[in-house]
Write a protein that holds these residues in place. Structure first.
Motif, PDB file in Angstrom:
ATOM      1  N   LEU A   1      36.046 -84.622  18.723  1.00  0.00           N
ATOM      2  CA  LEU A   1      36.918 -83.940  17.764  1.00  0.00           C
ATOM      3  C   LEU A   1      36.126 -82.983  16.882  1.00  0.00           C
ATOM      4  CD1 LEU A   1      39.221 -86.916  16.660  1.00  0.00           C
ATOM      5  CD2 LEU A   1      39.855 -84.957  18.085  1.00  0.00           C
ATOM      6  N   VAL A   2      34.987 -83.443  16.390  1.00  0.00           N
ATOM      7  CA  VAL A   2      34.161 -82.589  15.542  1.00  0.00           C
ATOM      8  C   VAL A   2      33.624 -81.403  16.337  1.00  0.00           C
ATOM      9  CG1 VAL A   2      32.065 -82.472  14.139  1.00  0.00           C
ATOM     10  CG2 VAL A   2      33.537 -84.485  14.013  1.00  0.00           C
ATOM     11  N   ALA A   3      33.203 -81.649  17.566  1.00  0.00           N
ATOM     12  CA  ALA A   3      32.661 -80.581  18.400  1.00  0.00           C
ATOM     13  C   ALA A   3      33.687 -79.473  18.603  1.00  0.00           C
ATOM     14  CB  ALA A   3      32.216 -81.142  19.752  1.00  0.00           C
ATOM     15  N   GLU A   4      34.919 -79.847  18.896  1.00  0.00           N
ATOM     16  CA  GLU A   4      35.967 -78.844  19.105  1.00  0.00           C
ATOM     17  C   GLU A   4      36.273 -78.089  17.817  1.00  0.00           C
ATOM     18  OE1 GLU A   4      38.757 -76.432  20.900  1.00  0.00           O
ATOM     19  OE2 GLU A   4      37.135 -77.668  21.706  1.00  0.00           O
ATOM     20  N   ALA A   5      36.285 -78.803  16.684  1.00  0.00           N
ATOM     21  CA  ALA A   5      36.549 -78.148  15.403  1.00  0.00           C
ATOM     22  C   ALA A   5      35.453 -77.132  15.069  1.00  0.00           C
ATOM     23  CB  ALA A   5      36.645 -79.196  14.288  1.00  0.00           C
ATOM     24  N   VAL A   6      34.215 -77.496  15.325  1.00  0.00           N
ATOM     25  CA  VAL A   6      33.099 -76.581  15.064  1.00  0.00           C
ATOM     26  C   VAL A   6      33.176 -75.373  15.980  1.00  0.00           C
ATOM     27  CG1 VAL A   6      30.587 -76.332  15.237  1.00  0.00           C
ATOM     28  CG2 VAL A   6      31.573 -78.344  14.143  1.00  0.00           C
ATOM     29  N   ARG A   7      33.472 -75.610  17.243  1.00  0.00           N
ATOM     30  CA  ARG A   7      33.582 -74.500  18.193  1.00  0.00           C
ATOM     31  C   ARG A   7      34.672 -73.519  17.768  1.00  0.00           C
ATOM     32  NH1 ARG A   7      35.998 -72.798  22.868  1.00  0.00           N
ATOM     33  NH2 ARG A   7      37.633 -74.362  22.656  1.00  0.00           N
TER      34      ARG A   7
ATOM     35  N   GLY B   1      28.769 -76.908  19.255  1.00  0.00           N
ATOM     36  CA  GLY B   1      29.789 -77.897  18.932  1.00  0.00           C
ATOM     37  C   GLY B   1      29.357 -79.309  19.282  1.00  0.00           C
ATOM     38  N   ALA B   2      28.717 -79.459  20.443  1.00  0.00           N
ATOM     39  CA  ALA B   2      28.279 -80.785  20.873  1.00  0.00           C
ATOM     40  C   ALA B   2      27.229 -81.363  19.931  1.00  0.00           C
ATOM     41  CB  ALA B   2      27.731 -80.707  22.303  1.00  0.00           C
ATOM     42  N   ILE B   3      26.302 -80.515  19.498  1.00  0.00           N
ATOM     43  CA  ILE B   3      25.261 -80.986  18.580  1.00  0.00           C
ATOM     44  C   ILE B   3      25.867 -81.397  17.248  1.00  0.00           C
ATOM     45  CG2 ILE B   3      23.239 -80.261  17.246  1.00  0.00           C
ATOM     46  CD1 ILE B   3      22.566 -78.421  19.673  1.00  0.00           C
ATOM     47  N   ALA B   4      26.729 -80.520  16.692  1.00  0.00           N
ATOM     48  CA  ALA B   4      27.361 -80.838  15.412  1.00  0.00           C
ATOM     49  C   ALA B   4      28.212 -82.094  15.513  1.00  0.00           C
ATOM     50  CB  ALA B   4      28.215 -79.653  14.953  1.00  0.00           C
ATOM     51  N   GLY B   5      28.943 -82.222  16.624  1.00  0.00           N
ATOM     52  CA  GLY B   5      29.782 -83.396  16.809  1.00  0.00           C
ATOM     53  C   GLY B   5      28.974 -84.671  16.910  1.00  0.00           C
ATOM     54  N   SER B   6      27.863 -84.632  17.641  1.00  0.00           N
ATOM     55  CA  SER B   6      27.027 -85.823  17.795  1.00  0.00           C
ATOM     56  C   SER B   6      26.427 -86.262  16.474  1.00  0.00           C
ATOM     57  CB  SER B   6      25.908 -85.539  18.807  1.00  0.00           C
ATOM     58  OG  SER B   6      26.447 -85.268  20.083  1.00  0.00           O
ATOM     59  N   VAL B   7      25.957 -85.275  15.680  1.00  0.00           N
ATOM     60  CA  VAL B   7      25.351 -85.607  14.387  1.00  0.00           C
ATOM     61  C   VAL B   7      26.396 -86.196  13.441  1.00  0.00           C
ATOM     62  CG1 VAL B   7      24.248 -84.644  12.334  1.00  0.00           C
ATOM     63  CG2 VAL B   7      23.502 -83.911  14.608  1.00  0.00           C
TER      64      VAL B   7
ATOM     65  N   LEU C   1      15.188 -78.027   7.394  1.00  0.00           N
ATOM     66  CA  LEU C   1      15.025 -79.250   8.179  1.00  0.00           C
ATOM     67  C   LEU C   1      15.650 -79.092   9.564  1.00  0.00           C
ATOM     68  CD1 LEU C   1      13.966 -82.188   8.040  1.00  0.00           C
ATOM     69  CD2 LEU C   1      16.247 -82.867   7.303  1.00  0.00           C
ATOM     70  N   THR C   2      16.821 -78.471   9.621  1.00  0.00           N
ATOM     71  CA  THR C   2      17.500 -78.259  10.896  1.00  0.00           C
ATOM     72  C   THR C   2      16.716 -77.308  11.781  1.00  0.00           C
ATOM     73  OG1 THR C   2      19.639 -78.597   9.807  1.00  0.00           O
ATOM     74  CG2 THR C   2      19.657 -77.540  11.968  1.00  0.00           C
ATOM     75  N   SER C   3      16.176 -76.235  11.187  1.00  0.00           N
ATOM     76  CA  SER C   3      15.366 -75.295  11.964  1.00  0.00           C
ATOM     77  C   SER C   3      14.151 -75.979  12.559  1.00  0.00           C
ATOM     78  CB  SER C   3      14.932 -74.120  11.076  1.00  0.00           C
ATOM     79  OG  SER C   3      16.056 -73.402  10.605  1.00  0.00           O
ATOM     80  N   GLU C   4      13.533 -76.853  11.781  1.00  0.00           N
ATOM     81  CA  GLU C   4      12.368 -77.578  12.266  1.00  0.00           C
ATOM     82  C   GLU C   4      12.752 -78.513  13.413  1.00  0.00           C
ATOM     83  OE1 GLU C   4       8.574 -78.694  12.815  1.00  0.00           O
ATOM     84  OE2 GLU C   4       9.294 -77.117  11.450  1.00  0.00           O
ATOM     85  N   PHE C   5      13.929 -79.148  13.301  1.00  0.00           N
ATOM     86  CA  PHE C   5      14.411 -80.028  14.359  1.00  0.00           C
ATOM     87  C   PHE C   5      14.594 -79.259  15.669  1.00  0.00           C
ATOM     88  CE2 PHE C   5      18.285 -81.267  16.687  1.00  0.00           C
ATOM     89  CZ  PHE C   5      17.888 -82.509  17.177  1.00  0.00           C
ATOM     90  N   PHE C   6      15.258 -78.081  15.592  1.00  0.00           N
ATOM     91  CA  PHE C   6      15.492 -77.307  16.803  1.00  0.00           C
ATOM     92  C   PHE C   6      14.188 -76.766  17.378  1.00  0.00           C
ATOM     93  CE2 PHE C   6      19.947 -76.918  15.276  1.00  0.00           C
ATOM     94  CZ  PHE C   6      20.554 -77.411  16.413  1.00  0.00           C
ATOM     95  N   ARG C   7      13.258 -76.387  16.516  1.00  0.00           N
ATOM     96  CA  ARG C   7      11.977 -75.905  17.007  1.00  0.00           C
ATOM     97  C   ARG C   7      11.252 -77.019  17.774  1.00  0.00           C
ATOM     98  NH1 ARG C   7      10.612 -73.147  12.963  1.00  0.00           N
ATOM     99  NH2 ARG C   7       9.746 -74.830  11.692  1.00  0.00           N
TER     100      ARG C   7
END
Length: 234
Positions: A19-25, A44-50, A75-81
């Motif tokens: 649900l969150v993934a679709e809302a973010v998308r 969307g998948a990343i935001a939904g999982s978190v 912090l998020t940028s460091e995570f993706f890096r």
């Protein structure tokens, strides 16, 4: 049902994530964020999982996260890096297991001479390698950058402009800081005169910079080292 504790009533973690993934998308699309279909789905998948994981965490962990007062963007940028580097290393390990003579992997794109990549990049879709890009209309509406200013920067070689199609140009969004090109962009473009090659190098981990990403260093005002390496590579 799940490896987390204290699940909320009435919905599973997987359903909540969906649900969150679709809302973010949908939100990204409605606000004109320029991402291809695959990138939209991933975001969307990343935001939904978190978001879905948070309610299932033990209370002590939730309280610790809630009390965090640092910069979530950093912090998020460091995570993706870190994740990108991990994926690149995994890909290289897989390639090495197939052909031990292969020494060039996705984590070290600069190990190949930049000039060899010119024709390769020319044939690739911008969206496949350049990250988020936008045209002058979007930049004027969202970043408050007048078209006349953008075109002046382009004529002076102060902004990365990537040709898309006939005479149309798009501009990578990651190069802008507070509505202006990051300091040092013009020096890099003076050294690496092909905009596609310049942006490709700016957005990949550079072995000459200890694996750091040049555009991120420019955004942090670490100009001297980036320009020095760009001139050496050219």
């Amino acid at each position: 049902m799940t490896r987390f504790q204290n699940p909320p009533e009435g919905i599973s973690q997987e359903a909540l994530a969906g649900l969150v993934a679709e809302a973010v998308r949908q939100a990204l699309m409605q606000h004109g964020v320029l991402l291809d279909a695959g990138a939209l789905a991933s975001a969307g998948a990343i935001a939904g999982s978190v978001a879905a994981a948070f309610p299932y965490l033990p209370q002590a962990q939730r309280l610790a996260i809630t009390a965090f007062k640092g910069g979530w963007t950093e912090l998020t940028s460091e995570f993706f890096r870190a994740m990108a580097e991990k994926i690149a290393r995994a890909g290289q390990a897989g390639a090495d297991s197939v052909d031990e003579s292969t020494t060039i992997g996705p984590a070290k794109p600069a190990s190949r001479p930049l000039a060899e990549r010119a024709s390769e990049l020319q044939s690739m879709l911008i969206e496949d390698w350049a990250g988020e890009v936008a045209g002058s209309t979007y930049l004027e509406e969202r970043y408050r950058i007048p078209r006349s200013t953008l075109h002046r920067w382009q004529r002076r070689g102060e902004v990365v402009a990537l040709r898309k199609g006939g005479r149309k140009h798009v501009f990578p969004l990651a190069q802008f800081v507070d509505g202006r090109p990051a300091p040092g962009i013009s020096d890099v473009l003076a050294a690496i005169t092909n905009p596609r090659l310049a942006w490709f190098w700016l957005t990949r981990p550079s072995p000459e910079l200890e694996g750091r990403i040049p555009i991120e260093m420019l955004r942090e005002d670490m100009i001297e080292d980036v320009v020095r390496v760009a001139r050496a590579l050219s």
